[in-house]
Design a protein around this motif. Structure first.
Motif, short mmCIF file in Angstrom:
data_model
loop_
_atom_site.label_atom_id
_atom_site.label_comp_id
_atom_site.label_asym_id
_atom_site.label_seq_id
_atom_site.Cartn_x
_atom_site.Cartn_y
_atom_site.Cartn_z
N ASP A 270 0.85 -1.19 0.00
CA ASP A 270 0.00 0.00 0.00
C ASP A 270 0.89 1.24 0.00
OD1 ASP A 270 -1.81 1.98 0.32
OD2 ASP A 270 -2.68 1.23 2.21
N LEU A 271 1.01 1.84 -1.17
CA LEU A 271 1.91 2.99 -1.27
C LEU A 271 1.40 4.21 -0.50
CD1 LEU A 271 3.06 2.91 -5.02
CD2 LEU A 271 4.21 2.01 -3.02
N ASP A 272 0.08 4.22 -0.23
CA ASP A 272 -0.47 5.37 0.50
C ASP A 272 -0.24 5.26 2.01
OD1 ASP A 272 -1.38 6.67 -1.76
OD2 ASP A 272 -3.19 5.44 -1.83
N ALA A 273 -0.05 4.02 2.48
CA ALA A 273 0.21 3.85 3.93
C ALA A 273 1.31 2.82 4.10
CB ALA A 273 -1.07 3.39 4.63
N PRO A 274 2.50 3.14 3.65
CA PRO A 274 3.57 2.15 3.62
C PRO A 274 4.07 1.74 5.00
CG PRO A 274 4.43 4.32 3.04
CD PRO A 274 2.95 4.47 3.13
N LEU A 275 3.85 2.60 5.99
CA LEU A 275 4.43 2.32 7.31
C LEU A 275 3.34 2.01 8.34
CD1 LEU A 275 7.05 5.23 7.23
CD2 LEU A 275 7.45 2.81 6.75
N ALA A 276 2.19 1.63 7.84
CA ALA A 276 1.06 1.34 8.75
C ALA A 276 1.34 0.05 9.53
CB ALA A 276 -0.22 1.19 7.93
N MET A 277 0.59 -0.16 10.62
CA MET A 277 0.72 -1.38 11.43
C MET A 277 0.30 -2.58 10.59
SD MET A 277 1.68 -0.31 14.51
CE MET A 277 1.14 -1.44 15.77
N ARG A 278 1.08 -3.67 10.69
CA ARG A 278 0.73 -4.92 10.02
C ARG A 278 0.85 -6.06 11.00
NH1 ARG A 278 1.63 -4.68 4.24
NH2 ARG A 278 1.88 -2.49 3.76
N ASP A 279 -0.14 -6.87 11.01
CA ASP A 279 -0.15 -8.01 11.93
C ASP A 279 0.15 -7.55 13.36
OD1 ASP A 279 -0.47 -9.51 9.63
OD2 ASP A 279 1.70 -9.83 9.41
N GLY A 280 -0.35 -6.38 13.69
CA GLY A 280 -0.17 -5.86 15.04
C GLY A 280 1.21 -5.29 15.32
N LEU A 281 2.05 -5.25 14.27
CA LEU A 281 3.41 -4.70 14.46
C LEU A 281 3.63 -3.51 13.54
CD1 LEU A 281 5.47 -8.03 14.52
CD2 LEU A 281 4.79 -6.65 16.48
N PRO A 282 4.50 -2.57 13.96
CA PRO A 282 4.76 -1.41 13.09
C PRO A 282 5.40 -1.84 11.77
CG PRO A 282 5.80 -1.16 15.26
CD PRO A 282 5.28 -2.55 15.20
N GLY A 283 5.08 -1.09 10.70
CA GLY A 283 5.68 -1.38 9.39
C GLY A 283 7.10 -0.83 9.32
N LEU A 284 7.95 -1.59 8.68
CA LEU A 284 9.36 -1.19 8.53
C LEU A 284 9.70 -1.27 7.04
CD1 LEU A 284 12.28 -0.72 9.74
CD2 LEU A 284 12.47 -3.21 9.80
N VAL A 285 10.24 -0.21 6.50
CA VAL A 285 10.66 -0.21 5.08
C VAL A 285 12.18 -0.24 5.04
CG1 VAL A 285 10.71 1.09 2.94
CG2 VAL A 285 8.58 0.91 4.19
N LEU A 286 12.71 -1.29 4.42
CA LEU A 286 14.16 -1.45 4.26
C LEU A 286 14.55 -1.13 2.83
CD1 LEU A 286 14.49 -4.95 5.98
CD2 LEU A 286 14.94 -2.74 7.03
#
Lengths: 231, 445
Positions: B151-167
């Motif tokens: 989701d390019l509009d919310a790339p760092l949103a919570m996923r599976d209850g954990l914060p999103g991390l972009v590497l």
């Protein structure tokens, strides 16, 4: 004698060797008329070649005057002397002194390039090329235009040198033993050529020589001894 | 006319003169190729640095000053177009639990900085960040579904209850991580407790949302993204604290960056005075990367100096060949003088030889230098693919191709110097030729 073209008046020339001054010319007076062939005779060391170089403006006299057509020229600025040498005085040397990188035709044409700029030469190049070819024809080298000096015999080289001396239409040619390095048959041919040019072109010659028989064919004979004209 | 004619014929008749031509050509070629590569490298690095950073950043902002206050001060400047808050912290990225990477690391990746677990953790607000950097573009360059952010509009949103991390793409490839994997982020901070300060390391479990890629691999190797609220909650214990220790700024006119930075420096210092200790610093992107750029510029200057030595060697070579020629040509000098050449004319013949050598050498050097610069990348790829010879290992320099920048002013300067050096070097033997006494050569046969 016809009108004087080249004159030496009380010319002296000395060379310094260390602190000593060696006099080579000790007050020479002579005159060469228009269209005249003069032989300059003398033993080795008499000062013949030195006199030739002084008259040809290659070497300044220590004292005295050199006159061309009555005008003193020995103390002209260097560029004017160079220009006069090119336009009015031709040289023929015993050892030809052709440029080894150039062929016969180019050696002759080099004489047309000395006082012309690139554009001026390019404009007249056909005419100049034709004149060079004519001169080579005159000296009997019709078939040897593209040969370099190393591919020519001694006599042929001297003919190229004569054609080169003539290309600027000089009034006088100073020849330093022109046949001194040639066998007698070739030398006779070269001399015939010089006398023919004298007759046809009206060019005056001053020829340094040791050859009495050549001297006898000349209009006049000047003998030198120990730096002075003796007869 | 005889000056040009004889100069040309003398040159053509002596193959040894080619040494001078080759020497000058090599000098000019080396100066053009090496400097064009350095200039291209500099330009490329600057472009990549600029495209992977904001026009300007205000760093070391004091704790406890809400971003809205900072924003009001920053956006009051007429040259500021937008700004975005960041919390930037140092950290470690490492595998979660007993997870093992899937893919074998591709060769050469470790050169890009992705091998180290030490990173700068950039806590950003994706919506505001898009206004100051090309953050969205960095996410949108990958087609591989195992790497692409869903989701390019919310790339760092919570996923599976954990914060999103972009590497970065290269880090994911290096570690064999795919989107959806878990990773651990450990961040250290100074904690005050009972009047004492101590370093407190805290791990944070994240879900890898996907990869980003900028055009500057050096940036990619060292940075990871999380949402700023994640960092706020993690470091401050309050995700809505509104704090930011850095502000990224986009300018209307980047040419005015230096003046704008000075204005903002003053405005921020006055605006947050008395709000806690800090070393506020407003830096343009060029200032922030001055070390990298200055280093390359310094190397380029040194290379110019070193390569000019080749030109000097070529000049000596030319001097030697022309001196030999003058010595050989004493007879010609005599006869030319007898035929009416002046000493200046004789000098011009031999100076002409030197100038012609320099003109041909410089011309060939410029032509080959330009062609080599243009085709070096293709040549390098060909040699690497077919023979395993890598002339310019671009990955070491965080680049994807061999850069070059042919500067007409530099090319003219190099060619001009070659001509001047050639003329000066030729003038010495030519002057000697002009001083020859023609009678020496006519007498001494």
């Amino acid at each position: 004698m016809t009108r004087a073209i080249l004159e030496a008046s009380a010319v002296t020339k000395s060379y310094a060797i260390g602190s000593r001054s060696i006099p080579v010319l000790r007050g020479v007076d002579l005159s060469i008329g228009e269209g005249e062939v003069v032989a300059l005779l003398g033993a080795s060391g008499a000062g013949k070649s030195t006199l030739l170089h002084v008259l040809g403006l290659l070497d300044p006299p220590s004292s005295g005057r050199v006159l061309f057509e009555g005008r003193p020229v020995h103390d002209l600025p260097i560029r004017e002397r160079a220009s006069l040498r090119h336009r009015q005085i031709g040289f023929v040397f015993q050892f030809y002194h052709l440029i080894p990188e150039l062929n016969a035709l180019e050696n002759v044409k080099l004489g047309t390039m000395m006082d012309r700029g690139l554009l001026s030469w390019m404009k007249d190049r056909r005419e100049l090329d034709e004149r060079a070819r004519d001169l080579l024809r005159t000296v009997g080298l019709t078939e040897r235009h593209t040969h370099r000096p190393s591919e020519l015999s001694g006599g042929e080289r001297q003919r190229v040198a004569i054609a080169r001396a003539l290309i600027a239409r000089p009034k006088v040619i100073l020849a330093d033993e022109p046949t001194g390095n040639l066998d007698s048959e070739t030398a006779a041919g070269v001399l015939d050529l010089l006398f023919r040019i004298n007759r046809e072109e009206g060019v005056a010659f001053l020829m340094v020589t040791h050859d009495e028989r050549l001297a006898e064919r000349c209009d006049r004979l000047i003998r030198m001894k120990d730096g002075v004209v003796v007869s | 006319m005889y000056r040009y004619f004889l100069a040309l014929r003398y040159l053509l008749a002596r193959p040894i003169n080619l040494l001078g031509v080759v020497g000058i050509m090599l000098g000019v070629w080396a100066l053009i190729v090496v400097v064009s590569i350095f200039s291209g490298f500099l330009k490329e690095v600057a472009r990549h640095l600029q495209s992977s950073t904001a026009d300007m950043t205000a760093i070391n902002l004091p704790e406890g000053v809400p971003f809205d206050e900072i924003r009001a001060i920053v956006e009051a400047d007429p040259n500021v177009a937008a700004c975005s808050p960041r919390i930037v912290w140092q950290g470690l990225v490492h595998p979660f639990g007993d997870q093992v990477g899937r893919a074998a690391p591709p060769a050469g990746m470790s050169e890009l900085g992705a091998a180290t677990p030490f990173v700068s953790v950039l806590g950003i607000d994706p919506d505001l960040e898009r206004g100051v950097t090309r953050f969205r573009d960095w996410l949108d360059v990958l087609d591989d579904p195992t790497l692409r952010v869903a989701d390019l509009d919310a790339p760092l949103a919570m996923r599976d209850g954990l914060p999103g991390l972009v590497l970065s793409r290269q880090r994911m490839a290096e570690d064999g991580v795919v989107a959806g994997d878990r990773a651990k982020l450990t961040v250290g901070r100074m904690r005050r407790e009972g009047g004492r300060e101590e370093l407190d390391f805290r791990p944070l479990a994240c879900t890898v949302a996907g990869a980003y890629e900028t055009s500057y691999a050096g940036f990619d190797g060292m940075n990871v993204f999380v949402h700023i609220d994640t960092m706020r909650g993690f470091l401050d214990g309050d995700a809505r604290s509104e704090s930011a220790n850095e502000v990224a700024i986009r300018l209307h006119d980047t040419a005015e960056a230096a003046n704008t930075a000075a204005r903002l420096q003053r405005a921020l210092a006055e605006g947050v005075a008395g709000r806690g200790a800090s070393w506020i610093r407003v830096r343009t992107w060029a200032e922030a990367n001055a070390g990298r750029i200055g280093n390359v510029e310094h190397q380029r200057s040194l290379m110019k100096l070193v390569l000019f030595v080749i030109m000097v060697v070529a000049a000596f070579l030319m001097y030697a060949t022309l001196s030999m020629m003058v010595t050989e040509k004493t007879h010609d000098i005599g006869i030319l003088t007898a035929m009416g050449a002046s000493p200046r004319g004789v000098m011009a013949v031999f100076t002409g030889c030197g100038v012609a050598i320099a003109v041909v050498g410089a011309g060939l050097g410029v032509a080959f230098g330009c062609l080599s610069s243009i085709y070096l990348d293709s040549l390098n790829k060909f040699l690497t693919a077919n023979f395993g010879i890598d002339l310019f290992p671009v990955r070491i320099y965080h680049l994807r191709h061999v850069p070059y920048d042919l500067d007409p002013v530099w090319i003219s300067q190099v060619a001009g110097s070659a001509l001047v050096v050639g003329a000066l070097v030729a003038a010495i033997p030519a002057w000697r030729a002009a001083r020859y006494d023609p009678l020496d050569s006519l007498r001494n046969e």
